[in-house]
Design a protein around this motif. Structure first.
Motif, short mmCIF file in Angstrom:
data_model
loop_
_atom_site.label_atom_id
_atom_site.label_comp_id
_atom_site.label_asym_id
_atom_site.label_seq_id
_atom_site.Cartn_x
_atom_site.Cartn_y
_atom_site.Cartn_z
N ARG A 171 -117.44 29.98 -28.41
CA ARG A 171 -117.65 29.09 -29.55
C ARG A 171 -117.00 27.73 -29.30
NH1 ARG A 171 -116.51 32.83 -34.89
NH2 ARG A 171 -118.55 33.85 -34.92
N GLY A 172 -115.79 27.75 -28.79
CA GLY A 172 -115.08 26.50 -28.53
C GLY A 172 -115.78 25.66 -27.47
N LEU A 173 -116.17 26.29 -26.37
CA LEU A 173 -116.84 25.56 -25.30
C LEU A 173 -118.19 25.02 -25.77
CD1 LEU A 173 -116.79 24.62 -22.38
CD2 LEU A 173 -117.79 26.83 -21.72
N ARG A 174 -118.93 25.84 -26.49
CA ARG A 174 -120.23 25.37 -27.00
C ARG A 174 -120.04 24.18 -27.95
NH1 ARG A 174 -124.33 28.03 -31.29
NH2 ARG A 174 -126.12 26.71 -30.82
N SER A 175 -119.03 24.25 -28.78
CA SER A 175 -118.76 23.14 -29.71
C SER A 175 -118.43 21.86 -28.96
CB SER A 175 -117.61 23.50 -30.65
OG SER A 175 -117.95 24.61 -31.45
N ILE A 176 -117.62 21.98 -27.93
CA ILE A 176 -117.24 20.81 -27.14
C ILE A 176 -118.47 20.22 -26.45
CG2 ILE A 176 -116.02 20.11 -25.03
CD1 ILE A 176 -113.81 22.16 -25.90
N LEU A 177 -119.23 21.06 -25.78
CA LEU A 177 -120.39 20.58 -25.03
C LEU A 177 -121.47 20.03 -25.95
CD1 LEU A 177 -120.60 23.41 -22.35
CD2 LEU A 177 -119.60 21.11 -22.10
N HIS A 178 -121.72 20.72 -27.05
CA HIS A 178 -122.72 20.22 -27.99
C HIS A 178 -122.27 18.90 -28.61
CE1 HIS A 178 -125.65 19.67 -31.06
NE2 HIS A 178 -124.69 19.68 -31.97
N GLY A 179 -121.03 18.84 -29.01
CA GLY A 179 -120.52 17.60 -29.61
C GLY A 179 -120.66 16.43 -28.66
N PHE A 180 -120.30 16.65 -27.40
CA PHE A 180 -120.42 15.58 -26.41
C PHE A 180 -121.88 15.19 -26.23
CE2 PHE A 180 -120.57 13.54 -22.33
CZ PHE A 180 -119.36 12.86 -22.24
N ALA A 181 -122.75 16.18 -26.05
CA ALA A 181 -124.18 15.91 -25.84
C ALA A 181 -124.79 15.20 -27.05
CB ALA A 181 -124.92 17.20 -25.55
N ALA A 182 -124.46 15.65 -28.24
CA ALA A 182 -125.02 15.05 -29.45
C ALA A 182 -124.57 13.61 -29.62
CB ALA A 182 -124.64 15.88 -30.68
N LEU A 183 -123.29 13.36 -29.42
CA LEU A 183 -122.79 11.99 -29.52
C LEU A 183 -123.43 11.08 -28.47
CD1 LEU A 183 -119.03 12.67 -30.25
CD2 LEU A 183 -120.62 11.45 -31.74
N GLU A 184 -123.54 11.58 -27.27
CA GLU A 184 -124.17 10.78 -26.21
C GLU A 184 -125.63 10.50 -26.52
OE1 GLU A 184 -125.07 10.76 -21.43
OE2 GLU A 184 -123.90 12.41 -22.25
N ASN A 185 -126.37 11.52 -26.95
CA ASN A 185 -127.79 11.35 -27.25
C ASN A 185 -128.03 10.37 -28.39
OD1 ASN A 185 -128.81 12.94 -25.20
ND2 ASN A 185 -129.07 14.75 -26.47
N LYS A 186 -127.08 10.26 -29.30
CA LYS A 186 -127.22 9.34 -30.43
C LYS A 186 -126.59 7.98 -30.17
CE LYS A 186 -129.33 12.22 -33.18
NZ LYS A 186 -130.73 12.05 -33.48
N GLY A 187 -126.13 7.77 -28.93
CA GLY A 187 -125.53 6.48 -28.59
C GLY A 187 -124.14 6.30 -29.15
N GLY A 188 -123.43 7.40 -29.37
CA GLY A 188 -122.12 7.35 -30.01
C GLY A 188 -120.97 6.95 -29.10
N PHE A 189 -121.23 6.80 -27.81
CA PHE A 189 -120.17 6.39 -26.89
C PHE A 189 -120.44 4.96 -26.46
CE2 PHE A 189 -120.22 11.10 -25.80
CZ PHE A 189 -119.08 11.39 -26.53
#
Length: 190
Positions: free
Chosen positions: A145-163
């Motif tokens: 759960r923790g790893l999925r949350s980290i990876l999804h959060g990173f991917a979602a932020l990147e895909n939305k231009g959040g970085f």
């Protein structure tokens, strides 16, 4: 419009996945898929059970593709290197297939065996990668759960231009995975 020769469920799913990646899941409709394939919408019902059925098929396909990407990336390695490879593959999949990736996020409806099996395949693989850390069964599930949350959060932020800062995203992701690995002992169950 005459029916397209060779139209089958796999062709529909691949075309829908392409639409999802190009335009987003919100734009994947039976009408847009029919237009892409050069057929009339009613002919799609010979292969899918409406839009809900198509989305389920897309989710299964997405999970299968994600599983393949993660297993190939970590083939022949274990431990920290495998967690890194798997995590990088996860984020790369989300980068390359943003629409299809979105389909993988839903929890399967109870009784949807194809979706449950595809999700279980990924879970089993991640549990296998994490098994060397001695976390125990419950601890491994918390770690997933923790790893999925980290990876999804990173991917979602990147895909939305959040970085927006001019830092190398690869280094950021690698350090984030390192941090997860450094803290993984917190997941251990007694």
């Amino acid at each position: 419009m005459s029916p397209r020769v060779g139209l089958d469920t796999r062709t529909l799913v691949l075309a829908a996945a392409e639409l999802a990646d190009e335009q987003g899941m919100g734009e994947v409709t039976l009408a847009s898929l029919a237009a892409k394939l050069g057929v009339r919408s009613p002919s799609l019902y010979n292969h899918v059970n409406g839009l809900a059925g198509l989305r389920t098929l897309l989710a299964v396909h997405g999970l299968e593709q994600l599983h393949t990407a993660m297993t190939k990336a970590s083939e022949g390695i274990a431990g920290d290197a495998a967690v890194h490879a798997m995590g990088q593959a996860y984020v790369n999949f989300a980068r390359q297939h943003p629409g299809l990736y979105e389909t993988t996020l839903q929890a399967p409806d109870q009784g949807n065996t194809a979706l449950e099996e595809a999700g279980e395949q990924i879970l089993s693989f991640i549990l296998h990668v994490l098994s060397g850390y001695g976390l125990g069964e419950e601890g491994e599930l918390h770690a997933v759960r923790g790893l999925r949350s980290i990876l999804h959060g990173f991917a979602a932020l990147e895909n939305k231009g959040g970085f927006g800062l001019p830092l190398d995203l690869g280094i950021s992701l690698s350090r984030l995975i390192d941090t997860f690995i450094a803290g993984i002992s917190c997941m251990k169950t007694v």
